[in-house]
Design a protein around this motif. Structure first.
Motif, PDB file in Angstrom:
ATOM      1  N   LYS A 125       0.890  -1.167  -0.058  1.00 34.01           N
ATOM      2  CA  LYS A 125      -0.153  -0.043  -0.091  1.00 34.01           C
ATOM      3  C   LYS A 125       0.947   1.136   0.058  1.00 34.01           C
ATOM      4  O   LYS A 125       0.821   2.196  -0.753  1.00 34.01           O
ATOM      5  N   LYS A 126       2.054   1.262   0.725  1.00 37.86           N
ATOM      6  CA  LYS A 126       2.776   2.542   0.677  1.00 37.86           C
ATOM      7  C   LYS A 126       3.701   2.262  -0.398  1.00 37.86           C
ATOM      8  O   LYS A 126       3.778   3.766  -1.048  1.00 37.86           O
ATOM      9  N   ILE A 127       3.802   1.491  -0.923  1.00 41.28           N
ATOM     10  CA  ILE A 127       4.712   1.522  -2.415  1.00 41.28           C
ATOM     11  C   ILE A 127       3.676   1.936  -3.379  1.00 41.28           C
ATOM     12  O   ILE A 127       4.139   3.070  -4.215  1.00 41.28           O
ATOM     13  N   LEU A 128       2.616   1.772  -3.420  1.00 39.72           N
ATOM     14  CA  LEU A 128       1.640   2.349  -4.347  1.00 39.72           C
ATOM     15  C   LEU A 128       1.379   3.739  -4.132  1.00 39.72           C
ATOM     16  O   LEU A 128       1.305   4.489  -4.854  1.00 39.72           O
ATOM     17  N   LYS A 129       1.335   4.109  -2.804  1.00 36.72           N
ATOM     18  CA  LYS A 129       1.218   5.377  -2.473  1.00 36.72           C
ATOM     19  C   LYS A 129       2.345   6.359  -2.990  1.00 36.72           C
ATOM     20  O   LYS A 129       2.297   7.315  -3.201  1.00 36.72           O
ATOM     21  N   LEU A 130       3.702   5.894  -2.766  1.00 36.26           N
ATOM     22  CA  LEU A 130       4.860   6.314  -3.394  1.00 36.26           C
ATOM     23  C   LEU A 130       4.404   6.683  -4.969  1.00 36.26           C
ATOM     24  O   LEU A 130       4.980   7.844  -4.925  1.00 36.26           O
ATOM     25  N   LYS A 131       4.232   5.673  -5.503  1.00 34.21           N
ATOM     26  CA  LYS A 131       4.252   5.807  -6.984  1.00 34.21           C
ATOM     27  C   LYS A 131       3.224   6.969  -7.231  1.00 34.21           C
ATOM     28  O   LYS A 131       3.409   7.806  -8.105  1.00 34.21           O
ATOM     29  N   LYS A 132       2.005   6.949  -6.867  1.00 38.16           N
ATOM     30  CA  LYS A 132       0.961   8.053  -6.747  1.00 38.16           C
ATOM     31  C   LYS A 132       1.702   9.452  -6.501  1.00 38.16           C
ATOM     32  O   LYS A 132       1.382  10.399  -7.019  1.00 38.16           O
ATOM     33  N   SER A 133       2.392   9.488  -5.045  1.00 36.69           N
ATOM     34  CA  SER A 133       2.804  10.839  -4.768  1.00 36.69           C
ATOM     35  C   SER A 133       4.112  11.257  -5.894  1.00 36.69           C
ATOM     36  O   SER A 133       4.010  12.415  -6.084  1.00 36.69           O
ATOM     37  N   GLU A 134       4.800  10.217  -6.375  1.00 38.39           N
ATOM     38  CA  GLU A 134       5.995  10.790  -7.401  1.00 38.39           C
ATOM     39  C   GLU A 134       5.000  11.425  -8.660  1.00 38.39           C
ATOM     40  O   GLU A 134       5.720  12.339  -9.052  1.00 38.39           O
ATOM     41  N   ASP A 135       4.146  10.623  -9.024  1.00 41.24           N
ATOM     42  CA  ASP A 135       3.385  11.207 -10.221  1.00 41.24           C
ATOM     43  C   ASP A 135       2.628  12.687  -9.680  1.00 41.24           C
ATOM     44  O   ASP A 135       2.742  13.637 -10.714  1.00 41.24           O
ATOM     45  N   ASP A 136       2.125  12.694  -8.404  1.00 42.27           N
ATOM     46  CA  ASP A 136       1.668  13.937  -8.279  1.00 42.27           C
ATOM     47  C   ASP A 136       2.685  15.118  -8.004  1.00 42.27           C
ATOM     48  O   ASP A 136       2.609  16.043  -8.665  1.00 42.27           O
ATOM     49  N   PHE A 137       3.780  14.614  -7.743  1.00 45.33           N
ATOM     50  CA  PHE A 137       4.867  15.715  -7.590  1.00 45.33           C
ATOM     51  C   PHE A 137       5.285  16.085  -9.114  1.00 45.33           C
ATOM     52  O   PHE A 137       5.485  17.260  -9.268  1.00 45.33           O
ATOM     53  N   ASN A 138       5.366  15.327  -9.945  1.00 49.59           N
ATOM     54  CA  ASN A 138       5.822  15.351 -11.296  1.00 49.59           C
ATOM     55  C   ASN A 138       4.719  16.446 -11.987  1.00 49.59           C
ATOM     56  O   ASN A 138       5.213  17.395 -12.583  1.00 49.59           O
ATOM     57  N   ARG A 139       3.585  15.999 -11.745  1.00 46.41           N
ATOM     58  CA  ARG A 139       2.457  16.792 -12.298  1.00 46.41           C
ATOM     59  C   ARG A 139       2.729  18.399 -11.602  1.00 46.41           C
ATOM     60  O   ARG A 139       2.421  19.506 -12.341  1.00 46.41           O
ATOM     61  N   LYS A 140       2.896  18.610 -10.302  1.00 47.14           N
ATOM     62  CA  LYS A 140       3.010  19.930  -9.692  1.00 47.14           C
ATOM     63  C   LYS A 140       4.137  20.454 -10.317  1.00 47.14           C
ATOM     64  O   LYS A 140       3.950  21.761 -10.386  1.00 47.14           O
ATOM     65  N   LEU A 141       5.121  19.781 -10.313  1.00 46.21           N
ATOM     66  CA  LEU A 141       6.495  20.489 -10.924  1.00 46.21           C
ATOM     67  C   LEU A 141       6.319  20.888 -12.171  1.00 46.21           C
ATOM     68  O   LEU A 141       6.739  22.034 -12.785  1.00 46.21           O
ATOM     69  N   LEU A 142       5.537  20.131 -13.005  1.00 45.10           N
ATOM     70  CA  LEU A 142       5.232  20.642 -14.379  1.00 45.10           C
ATOM     71  C   LEU A 142       4.366  21.753 -14.464  1.00 45.10           C
ATOM     72  O   LEU A 142       4.549  22.743 -15.377  1.00 45.10           O
ATOM     73  N   GLN A 143       3.409  21.837 -13.553  1.00 41.61           N
ATOM     74  CA  GLN A 143       2.404  22.951 -13.508  1.00 41.61           C
ATOM     75  C   GLN A 143       2.954  24.337 -12.893  1.00 41.61           C
ATOM     76  O   GLN A 143       2.792  25.236 -13.634  1.00 41.61           O
ATOM     77  N   GLN A 144       4.012  24.023 -12.115  1.00 41.36           N
ATOM     78  CA  GLN A 144       4.628  25.371 -11.630  1.00 41.36           C
ATOM     79  C   GLN A 144       5.805  25.886 -12.928  1.00 41.36           C
ATOM     80  O   GLN A 144       6.015  26.937 -13.181  1.00 41.36           O
ATOM     81  N   TYR A 145       6.109  25.136 -13.653  1.00 39.62           N
ATOM     82  CA  TYR A 145       7.108  25.241 -14.834  1.00 39.62           C
ATOM     83  C   TYR A 145       6.332  25.985 -15.741  1.00 39.62           C
ATOM     84  O   TYR A 145       6.504  26.924 -16.210  1.00 39.62           O
ATOM     85  N   ARG A 146       5.110  25.488 -16.104  1.00 44.59           N
ATOM     86  CA  ARG A 146       3.988  26.148 -17.103  1.00 44.59           C
ATOM     87  C   ARG A 146       3.608  27.519 -16.790  1.00 44.59           C
ATOM     88  O   ARG A 146       3.638  28.347 -17.296  1.00 44.59           O
ATOM     89  N   ASP A 147       3.397  27.680 -15.364  1.00 49.29           N
ATOM     90  CA  ASP A 147       2.871  28.833 -14.867  1.00 49.29           C
ATOM     91  C   ASP A 147       3.920  29.961 -14.685  1.00 49.29           C
ATOM     92  O   ASP A 147       3.907  31.053 -15.327  1.00 49.29           O
ATOM     93  N   LYS A 148       5.294  29.575 -14.470  1.00 50.90           N
ATOM     94  CA  LYS A 148       6.517  30.353 -14.590  1.00 50.90           C
ATOM     95  C   LYS A 148       6.733  30.692 -16.114  1.00 50.90           C
ATOM     96  O   LYS A 148       6.923  31.972 -16.336  1.00 50.90           O
ATOM     97  N   ALA A 149       6.601  29.892 -16.949  1.00 54.64           N
ATOM     98  CA  ALA A 149       6.835  30.067 -18.447  1.00 54.64           C
ATOM     99  C   ALA A 149       5.798  31.111 -18.969  1.00 54.64           C
ATOM    100  O   ALA A 149       5.893  31.839 -19.861  1.00 54.64           O
ATOM    101  N   GLY A 150       4.728  30.848 -18.483  1.00 53.52           N
ATOM    102  CA  GLY A 150       3.466  31.825 -18.864  1.00 53.52           C
ATOM    103  C   GLY A 150       3.756  33.169 -18.344  1.00 53.52           C
ATOM    104  O   GLY A 150       3.152  34.080 -19.147  1.00 53.52           O
ATOM    105  N   LYS A 151       4.211  33.273 -17.061  1.00 53.49           N
ATOM    106  CA  LYS A 151       4.537  34.783 -16.723  1.00 53.49           C
ATOM    107  C   LYS A 151       5.704  35.592 -17.377  1.00 53.49           C
ATOM    108  O   LYS A 151       5.734  36.698 -17.400  1.00 53.49           O
ATOM    109  N   ASP A 152       6.502  34.564 -17.922  1.00 56.00           N
ATOM    110  CA  ASP A 152       7.708  35.434 -18.729  1.00 56.00           C
ATOM    111  C   ASP A 152       7.696  35.913 -20.014  1.00 56.00           C
ATOM    112  O   ASP A 152       6.589  35.750 -20.590  1.00 56.00           O
TER     113      ASP A 152
END
Length: 152
Positions: A125-152
């Protein structure tokens, strides 16, 4: 390659090229790594015993995966731009394809060993949670990158 495997690669390459433009790759990578550790720590709710065993395994895996993607895949990507593909001989294309497949296998074997190590210290269960959390982190990082790129 499945789309799930391509997304992290694209995220990595996109973030890598963004950070390379700023000339502070190592500093940016360390900031992202610290943000990721904080994010995963919060999401996984590891016990102190689990954390003590988990982080060395996770960090070793993450570093090795980064090295494979950074050192090898970066070379392949440069060869894969449109001009270079059109100028490759069939023999060179076969060689490059073989190198890419070899790196994909290395990544797969690395992932298998990593998962086997995780199964010794974390519940499924925790390994699955890790996988989901990594995916969530990657999406969050990508969204931050997009937000920052949109402001420039």
């Amino acid at each position: 390659m499945k789309i799930k495997n391509i997304l992290p690669l694209l995220l990595f390459l996109t973030s890598f090229s963004f950070f390379a433009q700023n000339g502070k790759i190592d500093e940016k990578r360390e900031k992202i790594k610290a943000f990721k550790v904080s994010f995963l720590t919060t999401e996984l709710e590891l016990t102190s015993t689990e954390a003590e065993k988990f982080w060395p395994i996770y960090n070793a895996y993450d570093d090795k995966q980064f090295d494979l993607k950074h050192l090898k895949m970066k070379t392949y990507i440069r060869k894969l731009n449109d001009d270079n593909i059109n100028n490759l001989s069939e023999k060179d294309a076969v060689t490059l394809l073989s190198q890419i497949e070899s790196t994909d296998k290395e990544l797969y074997v690395l992932r298998e060993k990593y998962m086997a190590s995780l199964k010794k210290i974390l519940s499924a269960k925790k390994i699955l949670k890790l996988k989901k959390s990594e995916d969530d982190f990657n999406r969050k990082l990508l969204q931050q990158y997009r937000d920052k790129a949109g402001k420039d």
